[in-house]
Design an enzyme around this catalytic site. Structure first.
Site, PDB file in Angstrom:
ATOM      1  CG  ASP A  34      45.447  38.335  49.064  1.00  0.00           C
ATOM      2  OD1 ASP A  34      45.121  37.822  50.165  1.00  0.00           O
ATOM      3  OD2 ASP A  34      44.868  39.323  48.573  1.00  0.00           O
ATOM      4  NE  ARG A  52      32.273  33.398  48.259  1.00  0.00           N
ATOM      5  CZ  ARG A  52      33.095  34.300  48.745  1.00  0.00           C
ATOM      6  NH1 ARG A  52      34.372  34.280  48.395  1.00  0.00           N
ATOM      7  NH2 ARG A  52      32.677  35.235  49.575  1.00  0.00           N
ATOM      8  CE1 TYR A  66      37.062  40.481  55.333  1.00  0.00           C
ATOM      9  CE2 TYR A  66      38.519  42.221  56.129  1.00  0.00           C
ATOM     10  CZ  TYR A  66      37.861  41.584  55.089  1.00  0.00           C
ATOM     11  OH  TYR A  66      37.997  42.063  53.814  1.00  0.00           O
ATOM     12  CE  LYS A  67      37.931  37.833  52.882  1.00  0.00           C
ATOM     13  NZ  LYS A  67      38.745  38.120  51.697  1.00  0.00           N
ATOM     14  CG  PHE A  93      39.164  39.745  46.073  1.00  0.00           C
ATOM     15  CD1 PHE A  93      38.053  39.019  46.464  1.00  0.00           C
ATOM     16  CD2 PHE A  93      39.241  41.075  46.457  1.00  0.00           C
ATOM     17  CE1 PHE A  93      37.033  39.600  47.211  1.00  0.00           C
ATOM     18  CE2 PHE A  93      38.240  41.664  47.211  1.00  0.00           C
ATOM     19  CZ  PHE A  93      37.130  40.925  47.589  1.00  0.00           C
TER      20      PHE A  93
HETATM   21  C1  LIG Z   1      38.676  39.406  51.151  1.00  0.00           C
HETATM   22  C2  LIG Z   1      39.802  39.718  50.237  1.00  0.00           C
HETATM   23  C3  LIG Z   1      40.362  40.983  50.224  1.00  0.00           C
HETATM   24  C4  LIG Z   1      39.780  42.096  51.074  1.00  0.00           C
HETATM   25  O1  LIG Z   1      40.495  43.260  51.015  1.00  0.00           O
HETATM   26  P1  LIG Z   1      40.085  44.468  51.993  1.00  0.00           P
HETATM   27  O2  LIG Z   1      41.122  45.449  51.803  1.00  0.00           O
HETATM   28  O3  LIG Z   1      40.022  43.885  53.374  1.00  0.00           O
HETATM   29  O4  LIG Z   1      38.725  44.928  51.598  1.00  0.00           O
HETATM   30  C5  LIG Z   1      41.448  41.210  49.391  1.00  0.00           C
HETATM   31  N1  LIG Z   1      41.949  40.228  48.619  1.00  0.00           N
HETATM   32  C6  LIG Z   1      41.414  38.983  48.604  1.00  0.00           C
HETATM   33  C7  LIG Z   1      42.003  37.934  47.748  1.00  0.00           C
HETATM   34  C8  LIG Z   1      40.314  38.697  49.405  1.00  0.00           C
HETATM   35  O5  LIG Z   1      39.766  37.499  49.377  1.00  0.00           O
END
Ligand SMILES: *Cc1c(COP(=O)(O)O)cnc(C)c1O
Length: 412
Positions: A199, A373, A224-225, A127
């Site tokens: 992560d 997705r 939040y996911k 990401f």
């Molecule tokens: C959703 C996601 C994030 C989100 O990071 P924020 O700091 O909450 O914006 C980070 N890393 C991964 C792998 C994600 O899927």
């Protein structure tokens, strides 16, 4: 397999009653819980209580009487069983990006006795914020650290060598849903003397996790996911007891101090996981994280995983059977052990097709390049919904009922 078979699966599904604990619009097929989880019904009354009573009436006393100050730790303890952590090892606070920054900085510091270790190994397909935070940290430190981007899982092991300080991996890839073998990768990193950070943004609440058993060193993740904490809800960071003494991070704000209300001029880190904190949290949002966690406590990650695999297997099989004449490519592993809780299909007009799906009440999302997705959340998604979603997709593709000139919103 027909729609009635799917209805029978729903009738026999022990998790089906949990759907009642979520408020989803009637008739909507929500396949985007991997990006923003649905709202637990309890969150509305909880928000009302926090705003009207805790804030409105009790005002500043709520830091003590409503437990606001302890909330990052209390939520961390409740989240811990979902990821194979112990109480006192997790705090919910800040964002995933910020927690990643703290964890990476701490890992480099823990490796400072080995000056030859200058490399952070990660994947190019990670990401973007994970890559950006690593790039920001290393370039800002300006001490010869580098971020090594690897293009495939096969290359990964070879890229982790004696020059590697830390490996930073996202356990389940956000685009493809590929799930790493955490135990094997952690073992390999340790054999090379590297620390490994995970992560869990697309793993926590989605797949069973056992961070301690699988040898992880540090971890961060999202609430939040799949954990249904609400838009922008604070993230979490895990520091196992064995590393807490050595864990120092540069965002040494007052919430991470051993005695925040001593108001001392010198920073002294809290003894345990508290040292991972930084500053005052968005309390209204933080309190709602509890509503999501309460639902997980009524089932098990094993039950969730079994249903998740059944849902994703069904979706893959139905799309491949019923949309066979269309140029769809499965981007998600078929092998269960390598799959998270989402299914991604490529299509040359993926963005337009997804917009057409959304217009017909099937909510997924789109990620470059060409990836549609579909996230599957066993707490509130049923088998008949999978059937219906595939039928709607089939009609859109058969009728070419999508607009390839559609303009794009800021969020895809
Ligand atoms: C959703 C996601 C994030 C989100 O990071 P924020 O700091 O909450 O914006 C980070 N890393 C991964 C792998 C994600 O899927």
């Amino acid at each position: 397999m027909n729609r009635n078979d799917c209805l029978a699966l729903d009738a026999n599904d022990a998790l089906a009653p949990l759907r009642q604990q979520f408020d989803l619009p009637e008739g909507l097929i929500y396949l985007d819980g991997n990006s923003l989880g649905a709202r637990p019904r309890a969150a509305l009354a909880r928000a009302q209580d926090v705003i009207a009573r805790e804030w409105g009436t009790d005002l500043i006393t709520s830091w003590n009487t409503a437990g606001w100050f302890d909330l990052p730790r209390r939520l961390g303890d409740r989240l811990a069983p979902l990821i194979g952590a112990q109480a006192g090892e997790v705090v919910v606070n800040d964002t995933t990006s910020l927690n990643l920054f703290k964890a990476l900085a701490a890992a480099l510091h823990m490796q400072a006795a080995s000056p030859g270790r200058k490399v952070i190994v990660t994947e190019r397909s990670n990401f973007p914020t994970d890559l950006y935070m690593a790039q920001g940290l290393t370039s800002w430190l300006d001490r010869g650290y580098e971020v090594r981007l690897v293009d495939s899982v096969e290359e990964l092991e070879g890229a982790i060598g004696q020059d590697c300080a830390a490996v930073m991996l996202t356990h389940v890839n956000y685009r493809t849903g590929y799930q790493h073998d955490m135990a094997a990768m952690s073992r390999h990193a340790h054999q090379q003397g590297a620390l490994i950070l995970w992560d869990l943004a697309h793993s926590a609440g989605a797949v069973p996790l056992d961070l301690r058993r699988d040898g992880a060193d540090l971890a961060v993740g999202c609430t939040y996911k799949y954990l249904n904490g609400g838009p922008g809800a604070p993230a979490f960071i895990w520091v196992p007891e064995r590393h807490q003494q050595a864990f120092t991070q540069p965002l040494s704000g007052w919430w991470g101090h051993a005695r925040p209300f001593a108001m001392a001029p010198e920073f002294e880190p809290a003894a345990g996981i508290g040292r991972a904190l930084c500053g005052t949290q968005p309390i209204v949002s933080l309190t709602l994280v509890e509503c999501g966690l309460e639902i997980f406590e009524q089932t098990s990650m094993q039950a969730i995983r079994a249903k998740s695999l059944a849902l994703t297997d069904l979706f893959i099989a139905l799309v491949e059977e019923r949309c066979a004449s269309h140029p769809l490519g499965l981007a998600t592993p078929r092998e269960h052990a390598r799959r998270g809780s989402q299914v991604s299909f490529t299509h040359p007009h993926g963005y337009a097709v997804m917009q057409a799906l959304i217009a017909r009440g099937v909510i997924g999302d789109y990620r470059e390049p060409a990836i549609m997705r579909f996230g599957f959340t066993p707490l509130y998604t049923g088998f008949a919904e999978v059937w219906d979603a595939v039928e709607i997709l089939r009609h859109i593709l058969d009728d070419r009922a999508y607009d390839i000139a559609a303009s794009r919103g800021a969020v895809t």
